[in-house]
Design an enzyme around this catalytic site. Structure first.
Site, PDB file in Angstrom:
ATOM      1  N   SER A  94      96.759 -73.329 -71.120  1.00 16.81           N
ATOM      2  CA  SER A  94      97.140 -72.017 -70.866  1.00 16.81           C
ATOM      3  C   SER A  94      98.534 -71.699 -70.489  1.00 16.81           C
ATOM      4  O   SER A  94      98.764 -70.906 -70.194  1.00 16.81           O
ATOM      5  CB  SER A  94      96.226 -71.262 -69.947  1.00 16.81           C
ATOM      6  OG  SER A  94      96.074 -72.006 -68.619  1.00 16.81           O
TER       7      SER A  94
ATOM      8  N   LYS B 153      92.948 -64.742 -63.087  1.00 13.56           N
ATOM      9  CA  LYS B 153      94.312 -64.613 -63.121  1.00 13.56           C
ATOM     10  C   LYS B 153      94.936 -63.242 -62.691  1.00 13.56           C
ATOM     11  O   LYS B 153      96.182 -63.174 -62.255  1.00 13.56           O
ATOM     12  CB  LYS B 153      94.716 -65.190 -64.558  1.00 13.56           C
ATOM     13  CG  LYS B 153      94.294 -66.348 -65.062  1.00 13.56           C
ATOM     14  CD  LYS B 153      94.662 -66.809 -66.225  1.00 13.56           C
ATOM     15  CE  LYS B 153      94.317 -68.472 -66.450  1.00 13.56           C
ATOM     16  NZ  LYS B 153      94.513 -68.662 -68.005  1.00 13.56           N
TER      17      LYS B 153
END
Length: 819
Positions: free
Chosen positions: A726, A769
């Site tokens: 990611s 996140k």
């Protein structure tokens, strides 16, 4: 010719005295030193001229020897054989015994010997193996006048002191009578003193108090130094005054021992009497036909348990077969015990017994809101689950998997589900479990066999439809004993657990009515087939506002109640509580937060007690006095050319991940990675480098920048392992920022996987996140377009104030970052 020379030439002396051989070599030879006829043991050899002026010494350790004693002694043959050989050569066969206490034999010096000892005559001297035995007859006290030999064999010159006494004085006669009465009082209490001792006592007279006093001291169990003090006391009256308290103490101890013995005997006799009466009662009742034996009692107990239960026909048939077997087995046979235990388990299960579900959504919401703050999406998912069960009529057959970081409340959510449904709750941890028998039971052929945990759970909760929580299912182990994860497949499959087979019970068991709730921190270690059978509910970490509510409404009141401290005595301000959350407990869950609050309570309690304060106020100003310096500082967002903030997911929740790219020199072309990156992350870095290298001109950078640039890409916190795809978009942006010589001009974070052709692929952990970005005061993020639905499902309080850009290709990212 001296006495020793006469003895050496005496034809009647033992043979080993005629030469210088070591007597320790004659292990089987009896060393009898008594050429004259033996005197009775109680006969006292007259003192005076018959006692030698020079005698050999033997040290004794346990207790001193008294002149009134006649007692066998055992000494070490190797060490004292030479001494006894020389004693045997003397005509008087006399040796001195001196009490040396704890002093070691190897390092004895003449200072360790007391001044007063006892001269004894040696009878029946024999050597066996490594020991020498003889009977010592106490003669008289001696005082050491001069040392002739200070090394073994010890030889000294002695004198025999007088023992002044006025035997006819009233005080002496009174003490003597007290001693005689005390000894007679001791005789019936202590069985060690028999009839021979009584006859021996009759030989003592109050007119001879010296031997009487020594005899009284010798039969006590006083310590060695106390008895040596008695031995060294020459005036008989003073000696009697010291011995009488020792004798009285001995009588008291003997009486106490006698009382204890009588109590024990009385209890034993009472139990024996009760046992015999019960056995007689059983026989009488059996003869009259009004009682049952143990076997009949067991059969009736098991049949009584089955009343009111709805036992399946196949199980009932098995139970009847086992009851028939039990009725013909002998109660003492091993098979009887095995069959009885098996029937005990079969008849203890709640066949057909179910609790009524409370399918009331309002009640369920009330319970969930009462026990948990935040987790709005999780609560809503549980309400949906219960609403579905309302139409079906029950909520059995479902397997929920609660996934989230440690401390977010997975176990307590499972407990709340059970309370909302009104069901029994049973929890056991499968973390580290390596034996499949823990799940499916042992076979009955093994000694100590038991059913599995699921059968034990049903027996304990006493209903067929409890909520069973399998904690830490991601930490199942494997070993040569089996694979418990595979054993769980049958348990957690709604199509199979209708007929679950436990190896011990060996009958089919219906687990379809059980609501299974599993917990895990990550999904990586859960086998695919097992994961496929469970419905996942993800519990993400809490943001600061949620932690504040949890601490205020749950953690802080619980700690004060547990320690029984009134709420008004410790005042924790909301600003201080927020500082605890930001500076000391920044993890995804609230377990560390609870520990820090507990520290505050403990230290405040000390202040309340030591300083006698009525209350303690904990504020931002004095918080460090309770918790020390903050563990976490405000996360500094790194800025500058080639520096970009990424977003990462960890098992502890979300985190910001700054990535730095720098040009080291222009001497050669090269690319270097640091920061303890995993294989997948290294591949993402190489893809980012290749993509930027091929598209420099497209993004307004110098096309020849990397031809002569050695570039170093680093991910800070180099000691922390990092992996995953990611960070591909973030690495690409950092390299492009370096090539364009243009820094990101505002706080911004991003995440997404990049392909070699520039496509941005979706990633996981969007909620965590976003929480990490908000915690660092970053309110503008770039997410993959494929994660748009994940973001839209976030609660409103997480999306509030956020600016989110969705990217399908990397050019969308570059357009947002560089314009």
């Amino acid at each position: 010719m001296s006495d020793d020379q006469d003895r050496r030439h005496d034809p009647d002396a033992p043979e080993w005295l005629h030469d210088d051989r070591d007597p320790s070599h004659d292990e089987d030879e009896a060393l009898d030193l008594d050429d004259a006829p033996d005197q009775p043991h109680h006969a006292m050899v007259p003192a005076g001229d018959t006692l030698p002026e020079r005698i050999y010494l033997l040290p004794i350790h346990n207790r001193p020897f008294f002149p009134a004693q006649v007692q066998p002694l055992v000494i070490n043959r190797e060490r004292w054989a030479e001494t006894m050989r020389r004693v045997g050569k003397t005509p008087h066969h006399t040796v001195g015994l001196a009490f040396v206490g704890e002093a070691a034999v190897e390092g004895l010096a003449h200072d360790d010997f007391p001044e007063i000892g006892t001269a004894v005559k040696v009878h029946k001297l024999q050597g066996e193996d490594s020991q020498i035995q003889f009977i010592a007859q106490g003669l008289k006290r001696f005082r050491i006048q001069r040392w002739i030999s200070r090394e073994p064999p010890y030889l000294v010159e002695v004198s025999y002191p007088r023992e002044p006494v006025d035997a006819e004085a009233d005080e002496a006669r009174a003490y003597a009578m007290s001693l005689i009465n005390g000894i007679k009082e001791l005789l019936p209490i202590n069985p060690l003193y028999g009839e021979e001792l009584k006859h021996y006592l009759n030989r003592f007279s109050p007119h001879e108090p010296g031997p009487l006093t020594d005899f009284a001291a010798a039969i006590t169990s006083a310590k060695g130094h106390e008895l040596q003090d008695v031995l060294a006391t020459l005036p008989v009256l003073s000696r009697m005054q010291k011995v009488l308290p020792l004798l009285r103490k001995e009588i008291e101890v003997a009486q106490l021992q006698s009382e204890i013995s009588d109590q024990v005997n009385a209890q034993m006799q009472e139990r024996q009497r009760e046992f015999f009466l019960r056995e007689q009662l059983k026989v009488i009742q059996r003869e009259l036909g009004i009682s049952k034996d143990d076997r009949e009692n067991d059969v009736d107990t098991f049949r009584d348990r089955l009343e009111g239960l709805v036992v399946p026909p196949r199980v009932l048939t098995r139970i009847e077969e086992e009851l028939d077997k039990l009725s013909v087995l002998e109660t003492g046979s091993p098979e009887y015990g095995t069959t009885r235990n098996y029937l005990d388990w079969l008849t203890s299960l709640p066949w057909g017994v179910r609790s009524q579900d409370q399918l009331d959504l309002a009640h369920a919401r009330q319970v969930l809101d009462r026990d948990h703050d935040g987790l709005a999406d999780v609560k809503e998912r549980i309400i949906e689950f219960l609403a579905e069960g309302t139409f079906k009529g029950d909520v059995g057959g479902s397997i929920l998997l609660l996934v989230g970081p440690p401390g977010v409340g997975k176990t307590s959510v499972g407990r709340s589900i059970a309370e909302a449904l009104g069901r029994e709750f049973y929890r056991f941890s499968v973390g580290g479990m390596r034996d499949e028998a823990e799940i499916k039971g042992h076979r009955r052929t093994y000694i100590g066999a038991m059913p599995g945990k699921l059968v034990q759970a049903l027996k304990e909760v006493e209903v067929e439809n409890p909520v069973i929580m399998l904690d830490e299912i991601d930490k199942l182990g494997q070993s040569f004993q089996g694979d418990p994860a595979s054993a769980l497949l049958e348990v957690l499959d709604p199509e199979q657990n209708v007929d679950f087979l436990d190896h011990y019970l060996d009958v089919r068991l219906d687990l379809s009515k059980v609501l299974f709730v599993c917990t895990a921190n990550t999904l990586d270690s859960i086998p695919g087939p097992l994961l496929d059978r469970m419905e996942q509910i993800r519990l993400s970490g809490y943001i600061a506002e949620e932690k504040l509510a949890i601490a205020r409404n749950h953690l802080w009141p619980k700690l004060l109640k547990r320690d029984n401290i009134p709420k008004k005595r410790i005042n924790l301000t909301e600003a201080a509580l927020r500082q605890v959350i930001e500076g000391y407990a920044r993890e995804a869950g609230v377990r560390q937060l609870e520990k820090q609050l507990h520290r505050i309570v403990r230290k405040a309690a000390v202040r309340l007690l030591e300083h006698d304060q009525q209350s303690v106020k904990v504020s931002v100003k004095n918080l460090e006095q309770f918790l020390g310096a903050p563990i976490f500082r405000k996360e500094q967002v790194l800025e500058g050319e080639g520096v970009v903030t990424g977003l990462a997911w960890t098992a502890m929740g979300g985190a910001t991940l700054p990535i730095e790219a720098g040009k080291v020199h222009s001497l050669t072309r090269g690319f270097k990675l640091t920061g303890k990156l995993g294989e997948v992350m290294q591949e993402s870095a190489n893809i980012a480098y290749s993509y930027v290298l091929g598209h420099l001109a497209e993004y307004g950078a110098d096309a020849d920048f990397f031809d002569s640039a050695f570039v170093h890409l680093h991910v800070p916190e180099g000691a922390t392992p990092k992996d995953g795809p990611s960070a591909g978009v973030t690495m690409t942006t950092a390299l492009l920022s370096l090539a364009r010589h243009q820094a990101v001009d505002r706080p911004m974070a991003m995440t997404g996987e990049l392909t070699l052709t520039g496509h941005v692929l979706p990633v996981g952990g969007i909620r965590e996140k976003v929480i990490a970005a908000r915690r660092s005061d970053i309110f503008e993020v770039i997410l993959p377009d494929a994660n748009r639905r994940d973001y839209d499902e976030l609660p409103d309080h997480l999306r509030e104030g956020m600016t989110v850009h969705f990217a399908k290709r990397y050019r969308d990212v570059a357009r947002v970052v560089f314009g």
